[in-house]
Scaffold this motif. Structure first.
Motif, mmCIF file in Angstrom:
data_model
loop_
_atom_site.group_PDB
_atom_site.id
_atom_site.type_symbol
_atom_site.label_atom_id
_atom_site.label_comp_id
_atom_site.label_asym_id
_atom_site.label_seq_id
_atom_site.Cartn_x
_atom_site.Cartn_y
_atom_site.Cartn_z
ATOM 1 N N LEU A 1 0.864 -1.189 0.000
ATOM 2 C CA LEU A 1 0.000 0.000 0.000
ATOM 3 C C LEU A 1 0.895 1.232 0.000
ATOM 4 O O LEU A 1 1.912 1.260 0.692
ATOM 5 C CB LEU A 1 -0.880 -0.012 1.265
ATOM 6 C CG LEU A 1 -1.775 1.196 1.530
ATOM 7 C CD1 LEU A 1 -2.836 1.342 0.430
ATOM 8 C CD2 LEU A 1 -2.469 1.050 2.899
ATOM 9 N N ALA A 2 0.529 2.239 -0.791
ATOM 10 C CA ALA A 2 1.306 3.482 -0.798
ATOM 11 C C ALA A 2 0.378 4.666 -1.006
ATOM 12 O O ALA A 2 -0.663 4.547 -1.651
ATOM 13 C CB ALA A 2 2.363 3.443 -1.904
ATOM 14 N N ASP B 1 4.512 -4.669 0.905
ATOM 15 C CA ASP B 1 5.331 -4.918 -0.291
ATOM 16 C C ASP B 1 5.140 -3.797 -1.323
ATOM 17 O O ASP B 1 4.789 -4.057 -2.485
ATOM 18 C CB ASP B 1 4.934 -6.268 -0.902
ATOM 19 C CG ASP B 1 5.108 -7.405 0.100
ATOM 20 O OD1 ASP B 1 6.199 -7.515 0.674
ATOM 21 O OD2 ASP B 1 4.137 -8.153 0.311
ATOM 22 N N SER B 2 5.396 -2.573 -0.897
ATOM 23 C CA SER B 2 5.090 -1.419 -1.753
ATOM 24 C C SER B 2 6.126 -1.219 -2.855
ATOM 25 O O SER B 2 5.930 -0.385 -3.726
ATOM 26 C CB SER B 2 5.001 -0.157 -0.902
ATOM 27 O OG SER B 2 6.240 0.063 -0.260
ATOM 28 N N ARG B 3 7.232 -1.962 -2.786
ATOM 29 C CA ARG B 3 8.231 -1.854 -3.863
ATOM 30 C C ARG B 3 8.304 -3.123 -4.699
ATOM 31 O O ARG B 3 9.256 -3.318 -5.453
ATOM 32 C CB ARG B 3 9.593 -1.509 -3.283
ATOM 33 C CG ARG B 3 9.571 -0.107 -2.711
ATOM 34 C CD ARG B 3 10.935 0.361 -2.314
ATOM 35 N NE ARG B 3 10.832 1.707 -1.810
ATOM 36 C CZ ARG B 3 11.822 2.359 -1.255
ATOM 37 N NH1 ARG B 3 13.004 1.784 -1.138
ATOM 38 N NH2 ARG B 3 11.663 3.587 -0.828
ATOM 39 N N GLN B 4 7.317 -3.964 -4.560
ATOM 40 C CA GLN B 4 7.240 -5.166 -5.382
ATOM 41 C C GLN B 4 6.811 -4.777 -6.798
ATOM 42 O O GLN B 4 5.754 -4.170 -6.986
ATOM 43 C CB GLN B 4 6.211 -6.135 -4.778
ATOM 44 C CG GLN B 4 5.873 -7.319 -5.647
ATOM 45 C CD GLN B 4 7.047 -8.282 -5.828
ATOM 46 O OE1 GLN B 4 7.763 -8.574 -4.871
ATOM 47 N NE2 GLN B 4 7.250 -8.751 -7.057
ATOM 48 N N ALA B 5 7.617 -5.138 -7.800
ATOM 49 C CA ALA B 5 7.270 -4.796 -9.186
ATOM 50 C C ALA B 5 6.186 -5.730 -9.727
ATOM 51 O O ALA B 5 6.166 -6.919 -9.414
ATOM 52 C CB ALA B 5 8.516 -4.893 -10.064
ATOM 53 N N ASP C 1 5.431 -0.295 -9.249
ATOM 54 C CA ASP C 1 5.155 -0.838 -7.922
ATOM 55 C C ASP C 1 4.112 0.075 -7.284
ATOM 56 O O ASP C 1 3.709 1.085 -7.899
ATOM 57 C CB ASP C 1 6.429 -0.976 -7.082
ATOM 58 C CG ASP C 1 7.182 0.332 -6.902
ATOM 59 O OD1 ASP C 1 6.540 1.398 -6.963
ATOM 60 O OD2 ASP C 1 8.412 0.298 -6.696
ATOM 61 N N ALA C 2 3.653 -0.267 -6.091
ATOM 62 C CA ALA C 2 2.563 0.515 -5.489
ATOM 63 C C ALA C 2 2.988 1.976 -5.287
ATOM 64 O O ALA C 2 2.169 2.889 -5.423
ATOM 65 C CB ALA C 2 2.128 -0.117 -4.173
ATOM 66 N N GLU C 3 4.279 2.194 -4.991
ATOM 67 C CA GLU C 3 4.725 3.572 -4.747
ATOM 68 C C GLU C 3 4.664 4.399 -6.034
ATOM 69 O O GLU C 3 4.201 5.545 -6.027
ATOM 70 C CB GLU C 3 6.132 3.562 -4.145
ATOM 71 C CG GLU C 3 6.120 2.909 -2.769
ATOM 72 C CD GLU C 3 7.459 2.964 -2.058
ATOM 73 O OE1 GLU C 3 8.333 3.744 -2.468
ATOM 74 O OE2 GLU C 3 7.623 2.213 -1.076
ATOM 75 N N ALA C 4 5.132 3.812 -7.149
ATOM 76 C CA ALA C 4 5.067 4.532 -8.435
ATOM 77 C C ALA C 4 3.615 4.798 -8.820
ATOM 78 O O ALA C 4 3.262 5.895 -9.276
ATOM 79 C CB ALA C 4 5.757 3.711 -9.520
ATOM 80 N N LEU C 5 2.773 3.788 -8.616
ATOM 81 C CA LEU C 5 1.374 3.927 -9.010
ATOM 82 C C LEU C 5 0.657 4.980 -8.149
ATOM 83 O O LEU C 5 -0.212 5.713 -8.638
ATOM 84 C CB LEU C 5 0.700 2.558 -8.886
ATOM 85 C CG LEU C 5 -0.543 2.284 -9.718
ATOM 86 C CD1 LEU C 5 -0.383 2.660 -11.185
ATOM 87 C CD2 LEU C 5 -0.932 0.809 -9.591
ATOM 88 N N SER D 1 -2.610 0.159 -4.233
ATOM 89 C CA SER D 1 -2.389 -1.083 -3.494
ATOM 90 C C SER D 1 -2.054 -2.191 -4.475
ATOM 91 O O SER D 1 -2.349 -2.092 -5.667
ATOM 92 C CB SER D 1 -3.635 -1.461 -2.681
ATOM 93 O OG SER D 1 -4.736 -1.685 -3.536
ATOM 94 N N TYR D 2 -1.420 -3.229 -3.939
ATOM 95 C CA TYR D 2 -1.092 -4.407 -4.747
ATOM 96 C C TYR D 2 -1.348 -5.651 -3.931
ATOM 97 O O TYR D 2 -0.789 -5.821 -2.843
ATOM 98 C CB TYR D 2 0.370 -4.361 -5.196
ATOM 99 C CG TYR D 2 0.799 -5.610 -5.938
ATOM 100 C CD1 TYR D 2 0.153 -5.994 -7.106
ATOM 101 C CD2 TYR D 2 1.826 -6.411 -5.454
ATOM 102 C CE1 TYR D 2 0.524 -7.151 -7.779
ATOM 103 C CE2 TYR D 2 2.217 -7.571 -6.128
ATOM 104 C CZ TYR D 2 1.555 -7.930 -7.289
ATOM 105 O OH TYR D 2 1.915 -9.074 -7.962
#
Ligand code: GLU
Length: 319
Positions: free
Chosen positions: A51-52, A65-69, A207-211, A284-285
């Motif tokens: 989540l970001a 896992d906010s940096r999971q691609a 990843d969630a942060e970019a999104l 979120s992912y």
């Protein structure tokens, strides 16, 4: 482009702690199935959960896992619409409809009477908007799309060629839609070109942060809060967020607006991107999906986030 690390705080502060608590609150929900439309998606670890949030001051707060691609899939559709609006000087708004369909994302349906796609948030519409961006041919359009998405994200992005290749090979319904639009005279590039550019757009890794930053850029009048770049005009951002509100969560869009109340886009990779007007972007992912193609844990997470931060656009006490 800035590095993601320069703006990211997976913080121990109050907001960071609240995001972490939200994540833990949904972690043990195990409903839904991982999408298996292409092999790479089917391999996703169902336990992943990120989540970001991206705020107007350019801070990114994240948990899990906010940096999971993952490949962006349908969460790319609002951004394709935005880029098409920019590259056609607004004419893309007449090339697609803007009405919800009540049908699945890949339904073989065009608007009655016009032969246009029903809206830019379903596959027919995104095939068309991807064909309307500048570029000359499929390669040029795909390059323009990746560059444009990078401006929204505030960082360089890459295409997962394996995902793109599978989407082209296995996307029979997308090929069918492209040929149908050709026959209606609404798609003006070759059907294979249209599928190829759209498939590569869906295969862009985020990843969630970019999104979250991408969603924030739309929420904040087209200005990326991390880089300060005016990526699209405020008018384009408003048009796109309006259509996210009515059509972004497929045939679950009505229920979504009632329960979460924030314009959003779902995707079969298990991502959700939210644009809370004037407030923030969130993403979120979590790969397990409900029968409509929306992340089960992601939807619950976003409903709780909206309640916790008072984001529902129709809440009279929003603030
Ligand atoms: N690549 C997918 C397709 O076109 C995207 C679908 C989605 O995320 O909803 O079928």
């Amino acid at each position: 482009m800035t590095s993601p690390d320069s703006s990211t705080r997976t913080s121990s502060d109050d907001l960071g702690a609240r995001l972490a608590a939200l994540i833990e609150g949904v972690r043990d929900r195990d409903g839904g199935e991982v999408d298996d439309s292409v092999p790479r998606l089917a391999e996703a670890d169902p336990a992943l959960l990120g989540l970001a949030l991206a705020t107007p001051d350019g801070e990114v707060r994240a948990a899990g896992d906010s940096r999971q691609a993952f490949s962006i899939q349908s969460a790319v559709k609002p951004f394709l619409f935005a880029l098409a609006l920019v590259d056609t000087d607004g004419e893309a708004v007449d090339a697609v409809g803007i009405e919800p369909t009540g049908e699945a994302f890949d339904a073989i349906v065009l608007e009655g009477g016009t032969g246009r796609p029903p809206n830019p948030m379903v596959n027919a519409g995104a095939l068309l908007t991807a064909a309307l961006v500048d570029g000359g041919d499929a390669d040029g359009r795909a390059e323009r799309i990746v560059r444009g998405l990078a401006s929204f994200a505030g960082r360089d992005l890459e295409v997962d060629d394996d995902v793109a290749g599978s989407e082209i090979l296995l996307g029979d319904r997308n090929h069918a839609l492209a040929h149908l639009m050709r026959s209606e005279g609404t798609l003006h590039v070759g059907a294979d070109d249209a599928v190829s550019a759209y498939a590569r757009a869906c295969a862009v890794l985020v990843d969630a942060e970019a999104l979250a930053v991408m969603g924030a850029t739309l929420a904040l009048g087209g200005r990326n809060p991390v880089t300060g770049e005016q990526v699209v005009s405020a008018a384009v951002a408003r048009d796109v967020v309006s259509v996210m509100a009515t059509c972004g969560v497929y045939d679950g869009s009505g229920r979504w607006m009632r329960s979460v109340g924030v314009p959003a886009k779902s995707s079969v990779s298990g991502a959700l991107v939210l644009s809370s007007p004037g407030r923030l972007g969130a993403a979120s992912y979590s790969p397990r999906l409900d029968e409509l193609g929306t992340s089960v844990r992601g939807a619950l997470l976003m409903e709780r986030l909206s309640r916790e931060l008072g984001l529902h656009v129709f809440d009279a006490g929003r603030g």
